[in-house]
Scaffold this motif. Structure first.
Motif, PDB file in Angstrom:
ATOM      1  N   LEU A 194      -7.491 -10.361 -18.457  1.00 48.72           N
ATOM      2  CA  LEU A 194      -6.830  -9.429 -17.543  1.00 48.72           C
ATOM      3  C   LEU A 194      -5.600 -10.070 -16.914  1.00 48.72           C
ATOM      4  CD1 LEU A 194      -6.821  -6.707 -16.064  1.00 48.72           C
ATOM      5  CD2 LEU A 194      -8.338  -7.715 -14.354  1.00 48.72           C
ATOM      6  N   MET A 195      -5.703 -11.355 -16.583  1.00 49.98           N
ATOM      7  CA  MET A 195      -4.552 -12.059 -16.020  1.00 49.98           C
ATOM      8  C   MET A 195      -3.404 -12.111 -17.024  1.00 49.98           C
ATOM      9  SD  MET A 195      -3.559 -13.653 -13.223  1.00 49.98           S
ATOM     10  CE  MET A 195      -4.951 -14.352 -12.328  1.00 49.98           C
ATOM     11  N   ASN A 196      -3.727 -12.349 -18.296  1.00 51.16           N
ATOM     12  CA  ASN A 196      -2.690 -12.341 -19.335  1.00 51.16           C
ATOM     13  C   ASN A 196      -2.073 -10.956 -19.493  1.00 51.16           C
ATOM     14  OD1 ASN A 196      -2.563 -15.014 -20.205  1.00 51.16           O
ATOM     15  ND2 ASN A 196      -4.358 -14.783 -21.516  1.00 51.16           N
ATOM     16  N   THR A 197      -2.913  -9.922 -19.420  1.00 47.01           N
ATOM     17  CA  THR A 197      -2.412  -8.550 -19.518  1.00 47.01           C
ATOM     18  C   THR A 197      -1.459  -8.240 -18.368  1.00 47.01           C
ATOM     19  OG1 THR A 197      -4.390  -7.799 -20.681  1.00 47.01           O
ATOM     20  CG2 THR A 197      -3.094  -6.125 -19.540  1.00 47.01           C
ATOM     21  N   MET A 198      -1.840  -8.604 -17.156  1.00 43.50           N
ATOM     22  CA  MET A 198      -0.980  -8.377 -15.996  1.00 43.50           C
ATOM     23  C   MET A 198       0.330  -9.143 -16.131  1.00 43.50           C
ATOM     24  SD  MET A 198      -3.933  -8.577 -13.048  1.00 43.50           S
ATOM     25  CE  MET A 198      -2.784  -8.541 -11.671  1.00 43.50           C
ATOM     26  N   ARG A 199       0.242 -10.323 -16.708  1.00 44.24           N
ATOM     27  CA  ARG A 199       1.460 -11.125 -16.934  1.00 44.24           C
ATOM     28  C   ARG A 199       2.421 -10.403 -17.874  1.00 44.24           C
ATOM     29  NH1 ARG A 199       0.802 -16.822 -20.111  1.00 44.24           N
ATOM     30  NH2 ARG A 199       3.002 -17.213 -20.608  1.00 44.24           N
ATOM     31  N   LEU A 200       1.893  -9.819 -18.940  1.00 40.05           N
ATOM     32  CA  LEU A 200       2.732  -9.066 -19.875  1.00 40.05           C
ATOM     33  C   LEU A 200       3.319  -7.814 -19.214  1.00 40.05           C
ATOM     34  CD1 LEU A 200       0.542  -9.272 -23.104  1.00 40.05           C
ATOM     35  CD2 LEU A 200       2.732 -10.412 -22.719  1.00 40.05           C
ATOM     36  N   ILE A 201       2.497  -7.120 -18.449  1.00 44.03           N
ATOM     37  CA  ILE A 201       2.950  -5.891 -17.800  1.00 44.03           C
ATOM     38  C   ILE A 201       4.029  -6.195 -16.767  1.00 44.03           C
ATOM     39  CG2 ILE A 201       2.234  -3.980 -16.313  1.00 44.03           C
ATOM     40  CD1 ILE A 201       1.344  -3.660 -19.190  1.00 44.03           C
ATOM     41  N   LEU A 202       3.899  -7.308 -16.061  1.00 49.71           N
ATOM     42  CA  LEU A 202       4.936  -7.687 -15.095  1.00 49.71           C
ATOM     43  C   LEU A 202       6.268  -7.918 -15.800  1.00 49.71           C
ATOM     44  CD1 LEU A 202       5.764  -8.342 -12.217  1.00 49.71           C
ATOM     45  CD2 LEU A 202       4.922 -10.673 -12.549  1.00 49.71           C
ATOM     46  N   GLY A 203       6.220  -8.478 -17.006  1.00 52.02           N
ATOM     47  CA  GLY A 203       7.448  -8.634 -17.788  1.00 52.02           C
ATOM     48  C   GLY A 203       8.082  -7.291 -18.089  1.00 52.02           C
ATOM     49  N   TRP A 204       7.257  -6.291 -18.427  1.00 55.21           N
ATOM     50  CA  TRP A 204       7.794  -4.950 -18.666  1.00 55.21           C
ATOM     51  C   TRP A 204       8.368  -4.359 -17.390  1.00 55.21           C
ATOM     52  CZ3 TRP A 204       3.162  -2.766 -21.966  1.00 55.21           C
ATOM     53  CH2 TRP A 204       3.216  -3.342 -23.239  1.00 55.21           C
ATOM     54  N   ALA A 205       7.729  -4.645 -16.252  1.00 54.90           N
ATOM     55  CA  ALA A 205       8.236  -4.117 -14.981  1.00 54.90           C
ATOM     56  C   ALA A 205       9.667  -4.600 -14.734  1.00 54.90           C
ATOM     57  CB  ALA A 205       7.323  -4.549 -13.835  1.00 54.90           C
ATOM     58  N   ILE A 242      21.224 -12.893 -16.117  1.00 53.55           N
ATOM     59  CA  ILE A 242      20.607 -14.222 -16.041  1.00 53.55           C
ATOM     60  C   ILE A 242      19.656 -14.314 -14.858  1.00 53.55           C
ATOM     61  CG2 ILE A 242      21.097 -16.661 -15.583  1.00 53.55           C
ATOM     62  CD1 ILE A 242      23.664 -16.275 -17.296  1.00 53.55           C
ATOM     63  N   VAL A 243      20.056 -13.764 -13.704  1.00 47.69           N
ATOM     64  CA  VAL A 243      19.193 -13.817 -12.519  1.00 47.69           C
ATOM     65  C   VAL A 243      17.905 -13.030 -12.755  1.00 47.69           C
ATOM     66  CG1 VAL A 243      18.985 -13.099 -10.106  1.00 47.69           C
ATOM     67  CG2 VAL A 243      21.056 -14.261 -10.878  1.00 47.69           C
ATOM     68  N   ILE A 244      18.005 -11.846 -13.363  1.00 52.08           N
ATOM     69  CA  ILE A 244      16.799 -11.078 -13.682  1.00 52.08           C
ATOM     70  C   ILE A 244      15.910 -11.869 -14.640  1.00 52.08           C
ATOM     71  CG2 ILE A 244      15.938  -9.015 -14.864  1.00 52.08           C
ATOM     72  CD1 ILE A 244      18.344  -7.504 -13.762  1.00 52.08           C
ATOM     73  N   GLY A 245      16.522 -12.505 -15.639  1.00 49.58           N
ATOM     74  CA  GLY A 245      15.746 -13.315 -16.569  1.00 49.58           C
ATOM     75  C   GLY A 245      15.045 -14.475 -15.882  1.00 49.58           C
ATOM     76  N   LEU A 246      15.750 -15.133 -14.949  1.00 48.95           N
ATOM     77  CA  LEU A 246      15.148 -16.259 -14.229  1.00 48.95           C
ATOM     78  C   LEU A 246      14.004 -15.800 -13.334  1.00 48.95           C
ATOM     79  CD1 LEU A 246      18.335 -18.302 -13.237  1.00 48.95           C
ATOM     80  CD2 LEU A 246      16.565 -18.969 -14.882  1.00 48.95           C
ATOM     81  N   LEU A 247      14.194 -14.678 -12.646  1.00 45.31           N
ATOM     82  CA  LEU A 247      13.125 -14.145 -11.796  1.00 45.31           C
ATOM     83  C   LEU A 247      11.906 -13.765 -12.635  1.00 45.31           C
ATOM     84  CD1 LEU A 247      15.243 -11.905  -9.387  1.00 45.31           C
ATOM     85  CD2 LEU A 247      14.063 -14.029  -8.791  1.00 45.31           C
TER      86      LEU A 247
END
Length: 266
Positions: A194-205, A242-247
């Motif tokens: 679930l933590m990995n799933t949330m990590r992927l979803i945060l990337g989509w966010a 770049i800033v969005i990528g770093l965040l």
């Protein structure tokens, strides 16, 4: 007598760990390669400098922007929008995903509409969102929520279905009821994945941020990028990207760190 077979280097063996130092060096070299390609194209002016500025000009612009309180305000409001949309998606989507993955009735109730809606581009909901939520902060948060929610539900349901049946049977043998089995077996078992799933979803966010900040905004990184695009200020566009990528990278590393610390057995 046959000569001994040469051993393949660990980096070319399937699933073979190469160690932390070689991993870090390889990761660093991949960024160096991207920077080298960018430098080659920009310094030789193979691409018009208006469209591809030189790296040092982007770096100088980045330093200038980060020295501005206004730009930090853009960063802060964007982080708030992404965090709020992501948190709302998790708060609602994770329980629904567990329901769909645990019970066949829940799967039949939840998954068909989720499968249908997830193929609809989030940007297509902008007119509806403006009708439902106006043009305030809720509109941006709701768009990010829509971009994350439907995928999250389906991925959590899939994680839930992968829990070992042997664990469930053992809990039933020991006298656990339905809800007790969910509480003591299913939920703990899915937590690492679930933590990995949330990590992927945060990337989509983060990928939906610029789209969300198209809706009547006067702040945020997406707004700064679009404002720079109107004046063909390519350096500022690159800085925003770049800033969005770093965040996004920082948030990703935080989730990876928490996963290792909280669930070392996984």
């Amino acid at each position: 007598m046959h000569p001994p077979k040469r051993r393949k280097p660990p980096r070319f063996q399937i699933y073979k760990d190469i160690g932390n130092k070689p991993y870090a060096i390889t990761a660093g070299l991949s960024f160096v390669f991207l920077l080298a390609v960018w430098s080659l194209l920009s310094y030789t002016e193979a691409v018009n400098p208006v469209f591809l500025p030189q790296p040092q000009r982007v770096l100088m612009e980045l330093i200038r922007q980060l020295g501005s309180a206004e730009y930090w305000n853009h960063i802060g409001i964007s982080v708030f929008r992404v965090s709020a949309g992501f948190a709302l998606a998790c708060l609602i989507g994770i329980p629904i995903g567990i329901l769909a993955g645990t019970f066949k009735f829940g799967e039949a109730l939840v998954e068909p509409p989720m499968e249908f809606i997830r193929y609809m581009p989030a940007v297509a909901f902008i007119p509806l969102i403006m009708v439902w939520a106006g043009i305030g902060e809720w509109a941006k948060i709701l768009l990010i929520f829509i971009g994350c929610f439907f995928q999250l539900v389906l991925m959590v349901a899939d994680n839930t279905r992968r829990v070992s049946q042997d664990l469930l049977h053992a809990s039933f043998t020991l006298g656990a009821g339905r809800w007790k089995a969910i509480e003591t077996v299913i939920i703990p078992a899915i937590q690492p994945q679930l933590m990995n799933t949330m990590r992927l979803i945060l990337g989509w966010a983060w990928t939906y941020l610029v789209v969300a900040e198209l809706v009547a905004v006067s702040s945020g990184l997406g707004f700064a990028i679009m404002k720079a695009q109107r004046f063909l200020n390519t350096e500022q566009i690159f800085v925003g990207i770049i800033v969005i990528g770093l965040l996004g990278l920082i948030s990703d590393r935080i989730f990876a760190f928490l996963n290792r610390r909280l669930f070392p057995w996984a």
